[in-house]
Motif scaffolding. Structure first.
Motif, PDB file in Angstrom:
ATOM      1  N   LEU A 130       0.796  -1.230   0.000  1.00  0.00           N
ATOM      2  CA  LEU A 130       0.000   0.000   0.000  1.00  0.00           C
ATOM      3  C   LEU A 130       0.829   1.281   0.000  1.00  0.00           C
ATOM      4  O   LEU A 130       0.503   2.228  -0.723  1.00  0.00           O
ATOM      5  N   PRO A 131       1.905   1.362   0.816  1.00  0.00           N
ATOM      6  CA  PRO A 131       2.675   2.620   0.831  1.00  0.00           C
ATOM      7  C   PRO A 131       3.217   3.034  -0.533  1.00  0.00           C
ATOM      8  O   PRO A 131       3.495   4.215  -0.753  1.00  0.00           O
ATOM      9  N   PHE A 133       1.607   3.210  -3.145  1.00  0.00           N
ATOM     10  CA  PHE A 133       0.559   3.909  -3.877  1.00  0.00           C
ATOM     11  C   PHE A 133      -0.050   5.065  -3.080  1.00  0.00           C
ATOM     12  O   PHE A 133      -1.003   5.689  -3.531  1.00  0.00           O
ATOM     13  N   VAL A 134       0.495   5.319  -1.890  1.00  0.00           N
ATOM     14  CA  VAL A 134      -0.019   6.422  -1.064  1.00  0.00           C
ATOM     15  C   VAL A 134       1.156   7.274  -0.602  1.00  0.00           C
ATOM     16  O   VAL A 134       2.072   6.776   0.049  1.00  0.00           O
ATOM     17  N   ASP A 135       1.123   8.529  -0.937  1.00  0.00           N
ATOM     18  CA  ASP A 135       2.159   9.461  -0.503  1.00  0.00           C
ATOM     19  C   ASP A 135       1.910   9.811   0.961  1.00  0.00           C
ATOM     20  O   ASP A 135       0.888  10.413   1.295  1.00  0.00           O
ATOM     21  N   PRO A 136       2.826   9.411   1.877  1.00  0.00           N
ATOM     22  CA  PRO A 136       2.613   9.680   3.305  1.00  0.00           C
ATOM     23  C   PRO A 136       2.530  11.162   3.637  1.00  0.00           C
ATOM     24  O   PRO A 136       2.019  11.541   4.696  1.00  0.00           O
ATOM     25  N   ARG A 138       0.754  13.311   2.012  1.00  0.00           N
ATOM     26  CA  ARG A 138      -0.565  13.843   1.671  1.00  0.00           C
ATOM     27  C   ARG A 138      -1.406  14.016   2.928  1.00  0.00           C
ATOM     28  O   ARG A 138      -1.372  13.180   3.840  1.00  0.00           O
ATOM     29  N   ASP A 140      -4.483  13.627   3.130  1.00  0.00           N
ATOM     30  CA  ASP A 140      -5.537  12.602   3.126  1.00  0.00           C
ATOM     31  C   ASP A 140      -4.944  11.209   2.937  1.00  0.00           C
ATOM     32  O   ASP A 140      -5.563  10.334   2.329  1.00  0.00           O
ATOM     33  N   ALA A 141      -3.745  10.988   3.501  1.00  0.00           N
ATOM     34  CA  ALA A 141      -3.064   9.705   3.317  1.00  0.00           C
ATOM     35  C   ALA A 141      -3.873   8.541   3.902  1.00  0.00           C
ATOM     36  O   ALA A 141      -3.989   7.481   3.280  1.00  0.00           O
ATOM     37  N   ALA A 144      -6.920   7.765   1.828  1.00  0.00           N
ATOM     38  CA  ALA A 144      -6.470   7.153   0.582  1.00  0.00           C
ATOM     39  C   ALA A 144      -6.130   5.683   0.797  1.00  0.00           C
ATOM     40  O   ALA A 144      -6.473   4.817  -0.017  1.00  0.00           O
ATOM     41  N   MET A 145      -5.469   5.396   1.920  1.00  0.00           N
ATOM     42  CA  MET A 145      -5.120   4.011   2.219  1.00  0.00           C
ATOM     43  C   MET A 145      -6.374   3.183   2.473  1.00  0.00           C
ATOM     44  O   MET A 145      -6.471   2.028   2.041  1.00  0.00           O
ATOM     45  N   LEU A 148      -7.949   2.393  -0.946  1.00  0.00           N
ATOM     46  CA  LEU A 148      -7.251   1.325  -1.654  1.00  0.00           C
ATOM     47  C   LEU A 148      -7.497  -0.027  -0.984  1.00  0.00           C
ATOM     48  O   LEU A 148      -7.643  -1.052  -1.661  1.00  0.00           O
TER      49      LEU A 148
END
Length: 204
Positions: A130-131, A133-136, A138, A140-141, A144-145, A148
């Motif tokens: 998962l990390p 595809f998710v910018d920590p 952000r 709204d991290a 977003a996680m 996903l």
């Protein structure tokens, strides 16, 4: 969400593992209803891993050899128990009828969820996958996680349901062939045993 995420999720979910084997076994044992219940149970078993990933507990699991080892060997023990139970249970694959033992929904969901709960590889998957595809950074991290993860769970439910319904569709043909039943039972038992041994060799 990207195409790469969806494709990778499909590959990971569709690759046969303990959850797929459990769903197939449930489908051959109880038909479509049991297949759907098993698919839901396996999907529910993802929730604790998702919660751990979001709260950061999965990082502790990944870094702690002791915690990882405890969870790993609990998972190994459960897979070995499934192997023995499948090998010895002559009622596992029987035709529906007055004498056919019905496995409760709660028991099927519980067994499926427990199997995924005791699979440390799922937590490692959430930590390593998962990390990417998710910018920590952000704001709204976390949402977003969660989004996903919801997609991952939906894909799991759909793919496992497809496996289960496919097995249920040929169930009646299988039930009419005792030798095939015996071969399937031994194959499921051997597969659970192999997965347990593979899990025992896994490292954090």
């Amino acid at each position: 969400m990207t195409i790469a995420f969806v494709v990778t999720t499909l590959v990971v979910v569709a690759t046969p593992g303990a959850g797929v084997l459990f769903t197939l076994s449930a489908a051959l044992s109880g038909g479509r209803r049991s297949a759907l219940v098993a698919a839901v149970g396996c999907t529910v078993g993802i929730v604790p891993h998702l919660a751990a990933a979001v709260t950061g507990l999965s990082a502790l699991l990944h870094s702690s050899a002791l915690v990882f080892g405890v969870l790993k060997y609990l998972g190994v023990a459960y897979l070995l128990w499934l192997a023995v139970a499948t090998w010895r249970d002559r009622r596992a694959l029987v035709a529906d009828g007055p004498s056919a033992p019905a496995r409760s929904v709660a028991r099927t969901v519980g067994s499926a969820a427990l199997m995924n709960l005791l699979n440390p590889k799922l937590t490692i998957f959430f930590v390593a996958f998962l990390p990417q595809f998710v910018d920590p950074g952000r704001p709204d991290a976390v949402p977003a996680m969660l989004g996903l993860s919801a997609v991952f769970m939906l894909v799991t439910l759909v793919v496992f349901t497809a496996y289960g319904l496919g097995a249920a569709a040929v169930r009646r043909h299988v039930l009419d062939r005792p030798r095939v039943l015996g071969w399937l039972r031994r194959s499921f038992a051997g597969s659970f045993l192999a997965l347990g041994l593979l899990l025992a060799r896994a490292e954090a």
